[in-house]
Enzyme design. Structure first.
Site, mmCIF file in Angstrom:
data_model
loop_
_atom_site.group_PDB
_atom_site.id
_atom_site.type_symbol
_atom_site.label_atom_id
_atom_site.label_comp_id
_atom_site.label_asym_id
_atom_site.label_seq_id
_atom_site.Cartn_x
_atom_site.Cartn_y
_atom_site.Cartn_z
ATOM 1 N N GLU A 31 1.435 -8.226 8.528
ATOM 2 C CA GLU A 31 1.398 -6.698 9.531
ATOM 3 C C GLU A 31 2.636 -6.184 8.376
ATOM 4 O O GLU A 31 2.743 -4.761 9.015
ATOM 5 C CB GLU A 31 1.599 -7.046 10.907
ATOM 6 C CG GLU A 31 0.596 -6.348 11.001
ATOM 7 C CD GLU A 31 -0.625 -7.824 11.209
ATOM 8 O OE1 GLU A 31 0.505 -9.182 11.440
ATOM 9 O OE2 GLU A 31 -0.905 -8.318 11.997
ATOM 10 N N ARG A 65 -3.738 -9.179 -20.546
ATOM 11 C CA ARG A 65 -5.007 -8.669 -21.410
ATOM 12 C C ARG A 65 -4.748 -7.549 -22.622
ATOM 13 O O ARG A 65 -4.611 -7.179 -23.894
ATOM 14 C CB ARG A 65 -5.805 -7.980 -20.820
ATOM 15 C CG ARG A 65 -6.255 -7.005 -20.375
ATOM 16 C CD ARG A 65 -7.398 -6.154 -19.855
ATOM 17 N NE ARG A 65 -8.150 -6.041 -20.320
ATOM 18 C CZ ARG A 65 -8.478 -4.997 -21.193
ATOM 19 N NH1 ARG A 65 -7.415 -3.621 -21.107
ATOM 20 N NH2 ARG A 65 -10.328 -4.072 -21.833
ATOM 21 N N PRO A 115 0.560 -1.064 -0.469
ATOM 22 C CA PRO A 115 -0.237 0.027 -0.312
ATOM 23 C C PRO A 115 0.850 0.838 -0.244
ATOM 24 O O PRO A 115 0.461 2.481 -0.209
ATOM 25 C CB PRO A 115 -0.772 -0.949 1.374
ATOM 26 C CG PRO A 115 -0.368 -1.154 2.179
ATOM 27 C CD PRO A 115 0.334 -1.819 0.858
ATOM 28 N N ASP A 154 -10.958 0.777 -25.066
ATOM 29 C CA ASP A 154 -10.661 0.583 -22.968
ATOM 30 C C ASP A 154 -10.915 2.800 -22.114
ATOM 31 O O ASP A 154 -10.372 3.411 -23.033
ATOM 32 C CB ASP A 154 -9.533 0.820 -22.557
ATOM 33 C CG ASP A 154 -8.898 -0.968 -22.534
ATOM 34 O OD1 ASP A 154 -10.579 -1.731 -22.857
ATOM 35 O OD2 ASP A 154 -8.135 -2.109 -22.080
HETATM 36 CL CL1 6GU Z 1 -0.434 -4.030 -3.254
HETATM 37 N N1 6GU Z 1 -1.024 -4.838 -0.096
HETATM 38 C C1 6GU Z 1 -1.840 -4.461 0.555
HETATM 39 N N2 6GU Z 1 -1.998 -5.083 1.290
HETATM 40 N N3 6GU Z 1 -2.583 -3.319 0.217
HETATM 41 C C2 6GU Z 1 -3.125 -2.372 -0.910
HETATM 42 C C3 6GU Z 1 -2.236 -3.158 -2.059
HETATM 43 C C4 6GU Z 1 -1.204 -3.931 -1.791
HETATM 44 N N4 6GU Z 1 -2.665 -1.621 -3.071
HETATM 45 C C5 6GU Z 1 -3.494 -1.252 -2.380
HETATM 46 N N5 6GU Z 1 -3.991 -2.046 -0.864
#
Ligand code: 6GU
Length: 226
Positions: A113, A150, A86, A164
């Site tokens: 975690e 794709r 994230p 798209d």
């Molecule tokens: Cl790549 N990993 C995790 N754990 N949560 C996320 C993410 C990735 N992308 C958005 N939320």
């Protein structure tokens, strides 16, 4: 294109790899997707892949050793290593186009975690799929793999992705199929006219209207597909 995915939950990928367009792309050898269990690379006698974080606080942290060894085993000259987290750059269609040009990707799925900070040094790029938290990088790696696959020549008809949403910074125009009248909701007359120029004009207008209503930010943001 080869995509190697490192995960501690390989079974999550079964449905993904065995359904529809991704399945057919693999069968037709347009893409080679391999799932690798990180546990297989653990040198711990109990095949441990995670442990408590130093300093306390959070729960289990992925250890560097199995992931370093896995990348060492799989990496070649033209490999791009991507860490799913994230904290990475937010994934966009433009990145999908760039990655679809690569020969070999390794996607590392973080879990629990977190992962030991030193794992970051392996990555050429860190990707997040949006501003929300998942339990792990597995779903994110499937999103990346799907969106890239794709775009590979021969996987879907080229026309499908030339139109798209996002290619032209516009959302898709509406489409209709049979019946012409469903519960009083009718297919727009112009689509039945056979007049190609008018149909094109109608679609362009509808796409613009929808984008203004729902995603005005796309119109301000310039190019999305590079
Ligand atoms: Cl790549 N990993 C995790 N754990 N949560 C996320 C993410 C990735 N992308 C958005 N939320």
């Amino acid at each position: 294109m080869k995509i190697d995915i490192l995960t501690i939950f390989p079974e999550m990928f079964d449905g993904f790899l065995n359904t529809s367009i991704i399945k057919r792309a693999i069968q037709n050898k347009l893409v080679d997707i391999q799932i690798h269990d990180i546990r297989k690379y653990s040198k711990d006698p109990h095949k441990k892949v995670d442990d408590y974080g130093y300093g306390g606080g959070r729960g289990m942290v992925l250890m560097p050793q199995p992931i370093f060894d896995a990348v060492d085993d799989l990496k070649k000259e033209n490999t791009k290593v991507i860490l799913m987290t994230p904290q990475g750059v937010t994934y966009k269609q433009k990145i999908a186009y760039d990655l679809a040009k690569e020969k070999h990707l390794i996607l590392i799925c973080g879990h629990y975690e977190g992962f030991d900070e030193r794992i970051r040094t392996l990555a050429d790029m860190e990707i997040s799929i949006g501003d929300y938290v998942l339990t792990g990088g597995e779903l994110a790696s499937m999103v990346i793999t799907d969106s890239i696959t794709r775009l590979i020549d021969g996987v879907i008809e080229k026309e499908s992705h030339l139109n798209d949403s996002f290619n032209s910074n516009l959302l898709d125009y509406p489409v209709y199929t049979k019946p012409i009248d469903f519960k009083g909701m009718k297919v727009p007359e112009v689509l039945l006219s056979g007049h190609h120029a008018n149909i094109a004009k109608y679609r362009q207008n509808e796409a613009l209207k929808k984008t203004k209503q729902r995603r005005p930010d796309l119109l301000e943001n310039g190019d999305n597909n590079g």
